[in-house]
Design an enzyme around this catalytic site. Sequence first.
Site, PDB file in Angstrom:
ATOM      1  N   ARG A   1     -16.509  22.378 -24.889  1.00  0.00           N
ATOM      2  CA  ARG A   1     -16.602  23.718 -24.792  1.00  0.00           C
ATOM      3  C   ARG A   1     -17.574  24.139 -26.117  1.00  0.00           C
ATOM      4  O   ARG A   1     -17.738  23.614 -27.008  1.00  0.00           O
ATOM      5  CB  ARG A   1     -15.018  23.925 -25.628  1.00  0.00           C
ATOM      6  CG  ARG A   1     -14.736  25.229 -25.783  1.00  0.00           C
ATOM      7  CD  ARG A   1     -13.244  25.628 -26.112  1.00  0.00           C
ATOM      8  NE  ARG A   1     -12.969  26.955 -26.414  1.00  0.00           N
ATOM      9  CZ  ARG A   1     -12.957  27.833 -27.323  1.00  0.00           C
ATOM     10  NH1 ARG A   1     -13.344  27.001 -28.501  1.00  0.00           N
ATOM     11  NH2 ARG A   1     -12.780  29.051 -27.632  1.00  0.00           N
TER      12      ARG A   1
ATOM     13  N   GLU B   1      -8.556  52.870 -11.404  1.00  0.00           N
ATOM     14  CA  GLU B   1      -8.502  52.216 -10.121  1.00  0.00           C
ATOM     15  C   GLU B   1      -7.198  51.382 -10.124  1.00  0.00           C
ATOM     16  O   GLU B   1      -6.654  51.467 -11.134  1.00  0.00           O
ATOM     17  CB  GLU B   1      -9.814  51.202  -9.735  1.00  0.00           C
ATOM     18  CG  GLU B   1     -10.009  50.071 -10.711  1.00  0.00           C
ATOM     19  CD  GLU B   1     -11.021  49.165 -10.629  1.00  0.00           C
ATOM     20  OE1 GLU B   1     -11.570  48.916  -9.474  1.00  0.00           O
ATOM     21  OE2 GLU B   1     -11.489  48.552 -11.695  1.00  0.00           O
TER      22      GLU B   1
ATOM     23  N   ARG C   1     -22.400  42.091  -3.018  1.00  0.00           N
ATOM     24  CA  ARG C   1     -21.648  42.118  -4.325  1.00  0.00           C
ATOM     25  C   ARG C   1     -21.942  40.899  -5.121  1.00  0.00           C
ATOM     26  O   ARG C   1     -21.951  40.790  -6.287  1.00  0.00           O
ATOM     27  CB  ARG C   1     -20.378  42.847  -4.271  1.00  0.00           C
ATOM     28  CG  ARG C   1     -19.812  43.120  -5.443  1.00  0.00           C
ATOM     29  CD  ARG C   1     -18.445  43.865  -5.559  1.00  0.00           C
ATOM     30  NE  ARG C   1     -17.488  43.001  -4.738  1.00  0.00           N
ATOM     31  CZ  ARG C   1     -16.309  43.436  -4.226  1.00  0.00           C
ATOM     32  NH1 ARG C   1     -16.002  44.583  -4.193  1.00  0.00           N
ATOM     33  NH2 ARG C   1     -15.631  42.640  -3.625  1.00  0.00           N
TER      34      ARG C   1
ATOM     35  N   LYS D   1     -17.395  41.507 -10.640  1.00  0.00           N
ATOM     36  CA  LYS D   1     -16.289  40.899 -10.174  1.00  0.00           C
ATOM     37  C   LYS D   1     -15.954  39.590 -10.754  1.00  0.00           C
ATOM     38  O   LYS D   1     -16.076  38.385 -10.307  1.00  0.00           O
ATOM     39  CB  LYS D   1     -16.245  40.708  -8.648  1.00  0.00           C
ATOM     40  CG  LYS D   1     -14.876  40.541  -7.925  1.00  0.00           C
ATOM     41  CD  LYS D   1     -14.863  40.978  -6.581  1.00  0.00           C
ATOM     42  CE  LYS D   1     -13.432  40.704  -5.673  1.00  0.00           C
ATOM     43  NZ  LYS D   1     -12.277  41.250  -6.108  1.00  0.00           N
TER      44      LYS D   1
ATOM     45  N   LEU E   1     -14.496  48.444 -10.129  1.00  0.00           N
ATOM     46  CA  LEU E   1     -15.111  47.683  -9.035  1.00  0.00           C
ATOM     47  C   LEU E   1     -15.772  48.176  -7.957  1.00  0.00           C
ATOM     48  O   LEU E   1     -15.013  49.521  -7.510  1.00  0.00           O
ATOM     49  CB  LEU E   1     -14.093  46.604  -8.744  1.00  0.00           C
ATOM     50  CG  LEU E   1     -14.977  45.472  -7.875  1.00  0.00           C
ATOM     51  CD1 LEU E   1     -15.764  44.479  -8.639  1.00  0.00           C
ATOM     52  CD2 LEU E   1     -14.026  44.428  -6.897  1.00  0.00           C
TER      53      LEU E   1
HETATM   54  N1  PDD Z   1      -9.459  42.876  -5.212  1.00  0.00           N
HETATM   55  N2  PDD Z   1     -10.673  47.122  -7.778  1.00  0.00           N
HETATM   56  C1  PDD Z   1     -10.356  46.003  -8.138  1.00  0.00           C
HETATM   57  C2  PDD Z   1      -9.934  45.862  -9.698  1.00  0.00           C
HETATM   58  C3  PDD Z   1     -10.299  44.806  -7.345  1.00  0.00           C
HETATM   59  O1  PDD Z   1      -9.861  43.512  -8.079  1.00  0.00           O
HETATM   60  C4  PDD Z   1     -10.438  44.742  -5.937  1.00  0.00           C
HETATM   61  C5  PDD Z   1     -10.278  43.615  -4.908  1.00  0.00           C
HETATM   62  C6  PDD Z   1     -11.016  46.093  -5.606  1.00  0.00           C
HETATM   63  C7  PDD Z   1     -11.445  46.414  -4.151  1.00  0.00           C
HETATM   64  O2  PDD Z   1     -12.505  45.818  -3.666  1.00  0.00           O
HETATM   65  P1  PDD Z   1     -12.895  45.318  -2.056  1.00  0.00           P
HETATM   66  O3  PDD Z   1     -12.475  46.612  -1.222  1.00  0.00           O
HETATM   67  O4  PDD Z   1     -14.211  44.849  -2.090  1.00  0.00           O
HETATM   68  O5  PDD Z   1     -11.689  44.235  -1.934  1.00  0.00           O
HETATM   69  C8  PDD Z   1     -11.256  47.291  -6.392  1.00  0.00           C
HETATM   70  C9  PDD Z   1      -9.324  41.554  -4.294  1.00  0.00           C
HETATM   71  C10 PDD Z   1      -9.220  42.043  -3.135  1.00  0.00           C
HETATM   72  C11 PDD Z   1      -8.827  40.483  -5.021  1.00  0.00           C
HETATM   73  O6  PDD Z   1      -8.834  40.576  -6.257  1.00  0.00           O
HETATM   74  O7  PDD Z   1      -7.967  39.739  -4.423  1.00  0.00           O
END
Ligand code: PDD
Length: 286
Positions: free
Chosen positions: A101, A182, A52, A150, A206
């Site tokens: 910037r 989500e 990812r 992400k 995500l």
């Molecule tokens: N967050 N959706 C969002 C918006 C997220 O930020 C995350 C993960 C997930 C779950 O993804 P994964 O199973 O790959 O951790 C779904 C991480 C844990 C964080 O921001 O700390």
Amino acid sequence: MSRIVHVNGKWLPEAAASVPVFDRGFLMADGVYEVTSVLDGRLVDFAGHMARLARSLDALGIVNPHDDAGWLALHREAVARNALVEGAVYLQVTRGSAGDRDFAYPPAGTPPTVVLFTQSKPGLADNPAARSGWKVISVPDIRWGRRDIKTVQLLYPAMAKMMAREAGADDAWFVEEGLVTEGSSNNAWIVANGRLITRALSPEILHGITRAAVMRLAAEMQMEVEERAFTIAEAQAADEALVTSATAFVMPVVAIDGVDLGSGRPGPVVTRLRAIYIEEMRRAAI
Ligand code: PDD
């Protein structure tokens, strides 16, 4: 205990670690991150997180500064230098700094900024919160349209977390056009008539690594999974609900907008899924 953190090839005590003020991660949230959990001093689902990361970097046109073997070596060194047993490794890559910037990207060849640090979380697996479950509230999803990348643009998720706290809840579920996208930092699921239901992959969410692992485990357990969106009303009427993430693992959700699900206690499906997920991830961690 002060941590030893990684910044661009150097390992430094956290108080001595810094990035330039012109770093685009700082000025423009121009960067991506990964959070990989650690159990027994080993990395959980590492390959998924690196796949990812590569996708996120590619989508933003940031050159991946390491191959998977290089990332693995850095993660293992972070774990070893900090004697991390249970917790997470946080990794961030930004587009770096051009020394000023400017909205335009810096010239090709500007090195990205790489930061890794550890977070010790004893009780990550044996988490008391999993025994009581989370209460969630719903909030409008006003994030940007590429939530599959992400990025470190986490202001609204942080605001949503605070809205949840102010409402006496643990987390928030985002709702767009009447449907749950989500959680603030996790993927949202419900269980109805023995089936797991979670939103299908798209740029709206995500693509959770934990979500993918739970899908695989559910298939092995011969549980049916439906990938589709659901409303808050459907979730409130469901038998069970849960969220998945690298740090929450499989976390029961017991109330949504003040409405208890079933008995208001974690149900059998989520309890079993959590146990199996942790057992399997512990076994396969590297
Ligand atoms: N967050 N959706 C969002 C918006 C997220 O930020 C995350 C993960 C997930 C779950 O993804 P994964 O199973 O790959 O951790 C779904 C991480 C844990 C964080 O921001 O700390």
